[in-house]
Design an enzyme around this catalytic site. Structure first.
Site, short mmCIF file in Angstrom:
data_model
loop_
_atom_site.label_atom_id
_atom_site.label_comp_id
_atom_site.label_asym_id
_atom_site.label_seq_id
_atom_site.Cartn_x
_atom_site.Cartn_y
_atom_site.Cartn_z
N ASP A 26 0.57 0.71 -7.24
CA ASP A 26 -0.22 1.99 -6.77
C ASP A 26 -1.57 1.38 -6.59
O ASP A 26 -2.36 0.34 -7.09
CB ASP A 26 -0.10 2.80 -7.87
CG ASP A 26 -0.57 4.28 -7.48
OD1 ASP A 26 -0.59 4.71 -6.28
OD2 ASP A 26 -0.63 5.20 -8.38
N ASN A 28 -3.01 1.62 -3.29
CA ASN A 28 -3.48 0.95 -1.74
C ASN A 28 -4.13 1.98 -0.96
O ASN A 28 -4.97 1.57 -0.28
CB ASN A 28 -1.98 0.89 -0.90
CG ASN A 28 -0.95 -0.37 -1.52
OD1 ASN A 28 -1.46 -0.83 -2.34
ND2 ASN A 28 0.35 -0.06 -1.00
N TRP A 31 -7.73 1.95 -2.00
CA TRP A 31 -8.49 0.64 -1.74
C TRP A 31 -8.79 0.60 -0.37
O TRP A 31 -9.97 0.54 0.09
CB TRP A 31 -7.45 -0.43 -2.01
CG TRP A 31 -7.87 -1.66 -1.66
CD1 TRP A 31 -8.36 -2.71 -2.68
CD2 TRP A 31 -7.84 -2.58 -0.44
NE1 TRP A 31 -8.71 -3.81 -2.29
CE2 TRP A 31 -8.44 -3.85 -1.07
CE3 TRP A 31 -7.55 -2.19 0.70
CZ2 TRP A 31 -8.63 -4.83 0.01
CZ3 TRP A 31 -7.48 -3.22 1.87
CH2 TRP A 31 -8.02 -4.62 1.41
N ARG A 39 -5.29 4.68 5.36
CA ARG A 39 -4.42 4.16 4.15
C ARG A 39 -3.42 3.14 4.61
O ARG A 39 -3.34 2.40 3.62
CB ARG A 39 -3.62 5.42 3.92
CG ARG A 39 -4.33 6.67 3.32
CD ARG A 39 -3.85 7.94 2.99
NE ARG A 39 -2.46 7.35 1.90
CZ ARG A 39 -2.67 7.69 0.66
NH1 ARG A 39 -3.72 7.91 0.05
NH2 ARG A 39 -1.65 7.14 0.19
N HIS A 43 -1.99 -0.38 2.66
CA HIS A 43 -0.36 -0.64 2.47
C HIS A 43 -0.11 -2.09 3.09
O HIS A 43 0.47 -3.05 2.62
CB HIS A 43 0.54 0.30 3.01
CG HIS A 43 0.51 1.51 2.51
ND1 HIS A 43 0.68 1.68 1.18
CD2 HIS A 43 0.22 2.91 2.98
CE1 HIS A 43 0.41 3.02 0.80
NE2 HIS A 43 0.35 3.68 2.04
N ASN A 74 8.20 9.86 -1.45
CA ASN A 74 7.12 9.46 -0.51
C ASN A 74 7.27 10.09 0.63
O ASN A 74 6.41 9.95 1.59
CB ASN A 74 7.13 7.81 -0.54
CG ASN A 74 6.32 7.27 -2.01
OD1 ASN A 74 6.67 6.19 -2.23
ND2 ASN A 74 5.54 8.00 -2.46
N ARG A 77 4.84 12.18 2.39
CA ARG A 77 3.46 11.97 3.03
C ARG A 77 3.50 12.33 4.37
O ARG A 77 4.40 12.74 4.87
CB ARG A 77 3.28 10.37 2.73
CG ARG A 77 3.23 10.26 1.25
CD ARG A 77 3.07 8.72 0.90
NE ARG A 77 2.68 8.67 -0.58
CZ ARG A 77 2.00 7.69 -0.99
NH1 ARG A 77 1.39 6.76 -0.32
NH2 ARG A 77 1.81 7.66 -2.16
N ARG A 200 1.63 7.06 -15.74
CA ARG A 200 2.80 7.81 -15.58
C ARG A 200 3.90 6.74 -14.86
O ARG A 200 3.45 5.71 -14.32
CB ARG A 200 2.64 9.08 -14.71
CG ARG A 200 2.14 8.78 -13.61
CD ARG A 200 2.26 10.25 -12.65
NE ARG A 200 1.44 10.17 -11.48
CZ ARG A 200 0.19 10.35 -11.15
NH1 ARG A 200 -0.81 10.82 -12.20
NH2 ARG A 200 -0.37 10.31 -10.18
N SER A 202 6.62 7.64 -12.81
CA SER A 202 6.87 8.27 -11.58
C SER A 202 8.31 7.96 -11.04
O SER A 202 8.32 7.59 -10.02
CB SER A 202 5.64 7.88 -10.34
OG SER A 202 4.65 8.40 -10.73
N GLU A 213 8.34 -2.57 -22.26
CA GLU A 213 6.85 -2.41 -22.67
C GLU A 213 6.31 -1.92 -21.45
O GLU A 213 6.39 -2.46 -20.29
CB GLU A 213 6.37 -3.96 -23.40
CG GLU A 213 6.98 -4.17 -24.28
CD GLU A 213 6.59 -3.36 -25.62
OE1 GLU A 213 5.42 -3.08 -25.70
OE2 GLU A 213 7.50 -3.25 -26.54
C1 FPP Z 1 1.37 3.51 -3.61
O1 FPP Z 1 -0.07 3.46 -3.24
C2 FPP Z 1 1.96 2.67 -2.68
C3 FPP Z 1 3.03 2.87 -1.96
C4 FPP Z 1 3.73 4.17 -1.90
C5 FPP Z 1 3.63 1.84 -0.93
C6 FPP Z 1 3.76 0.36 -1.68
C7 FPP Z 1 4.02 -0.47 -0.68
C8 FPP Z 1 3.37 -2.01 -0.67
C9 FPP Z 1 2.53 -2.21 -1.57
C10 FPP Z 1 3.40 -2.61 0.60
C11 FPP Z 1 4.55 -3.06 1.04
C12 FPP Z 1 5.95 -3.46 0.13
C13 FPP Z 1 6.58 -4.45 0.70
C14 FPP Z 1 7.53 -4.83 -0.33
C15 FPP Z 1 6.69 -4.98 1.91
P1 FPP Z 1 -0.70 4.83 -2.63
O2 FPP Z 1 -0.47 4.95 -1.31
O3 FPP Z 1 -0.14 5.89 -3.39
O4 FPP Z 1 -2.13 4.67 -3.38
P2 FPP Z 1 -3.25 5.73 -3.60
O5 FPP Z 1 -2.54 6.44 -4.96
O6 FPP Z 1 -4.58 5.22 -4.04
O7 FPP Z 1 -3.29 6.80 -2.84
#
Ligand code: FPP
Length: 248
Positions: A26, A28, A31, A39, A43, A74, A77, A200, A202, A213
């Site tokens: 979580d 991305n 960041w 966003r 990712h 998701n 989004r 959490r 999720s 753990e």
């Molecule tokens: C949650 O961060 C992340 C995701 C819903 C996507 C996860 C995907 C990756 C890490 C990249 C791709 C993975 C592979 C296997 C190629 P968020 O977007 O909810 O972040 P935020 O809470 O800061 O908005």
């Protein structure tokens, strides 16, 4: 990615360390926002982190790594973000297949594939087949995965077996039901890590994490390093898991 056959001094696996680590990647989006970028930029940075953590697994004795890439929730989004993530998954699989194979990674996907597009599911199937003989790291990618959805799908198949007379209702117990879950070949996770400061789970591995753990850490996923991963695995090694009992 480092190849399986390259000899290098191996750090000792952590005594009593986790065999199976599951990660909710979580942070991305935050960041990217912190950097004034869209966003999807986050990712892409997050996808690059996956390789570093996969490569770190043998060094710390982790045999199974399960990562949450896209949840059944998701889809809520924006269309731009969902399409961008799907395109990222397609590109990731095409680009990483060779490196994952050479490193000795066996890749599996969990989740409901029915809602994913044909090209992506074909790539997923091909990656699973191409890496089926590998045993160094078992990487499971949860894609269109939700714990409740998984239990509901499992229960539907179980009910079909009962209705067809293949399974007796009195034989349904804690041993039988997990055989219908997407994770039926995997051990339960020992340690679940969630990045980005949210405490959490999720809808991730609800059945499987009953005795896991948990580590909730503030680091945003694109900043998560193999050093922090090793530190969390080492700290798990010191924990006393009693599984409801009283310990030694
Ligand atoms: C949650 O961060 C992340 C995701 C819903 C996507 C996860 C995907 C990756 C890490 C990249 C791709 C993975 C592979 C296997 C190629 P968020 O977007 O909810 O972040 P935020 O809470 O800061 O908005």
């Amino acid at each position: 990615m480092r190849k399986a056959q390259v000899a290098k001094p191996q750090p000792e696996p952590i005594p009593g360390g986790p065999r199976h680590v599951a990660i909710i990647m979580d942070g991305n989006g935050r960041w990217a926002t912190q950097r004034g970028r869209p966003r999807l930029f986050g990712h892409h940075a997050g996808a690059r982190r996956v390789r570093e953590i996969v490569e770190a697994c043998p060094d710390v004795g982790v045999e199974y790594l399960t990562i949450f890439a896209f949840s059944t929730e998701n889809w809520k989004r924006t269309q731009v973000e969902v399409a961008g993530l799907m395109s990222l998954f397609r590109r990731y699989i095409s680009k990483e297949t060779r490196a994952l194979s050479e490193f000795g990674v066996r890749v599996r996907f969990i989740g409901d594939r029915m809602r994913l597009d044909d090209k992506l599911t074909r790539l997923m199937n091909e990656l699973e087949t191409a890496t089926a003989g590998n045993t160094r790291v078992h990487l499971t990618i949860a894609l269109n995965y939700g714990g409740r959805d998984e239990v509901a799908r499992a229960t539907r198949r179980l009910a079909e077996d009962v209705a067809a007379g293949r399974l007796a209702p009195e034989d349904v117990d804690e041993e039988t039901l997990p055989r219908y879950l997407d994770t039926f070949v995997l051990p339960d996770p020992d340690l679940v890590i969630r990045t980005s400061g949210e405490a959490r789970i999720s809808n991730f591995l609800l059945w499987q994490s009953a005795y896991a753990e948990y580590e909730f850490i503030d680091t945003l996923w694109p900043d998560f390093t193999h050093e922090e991963f090793a530190r969390l695995c080492a700290s798990y090694g010191g924990r006393d898991r009693r599984y409801g009992g009283v310990g030694p």
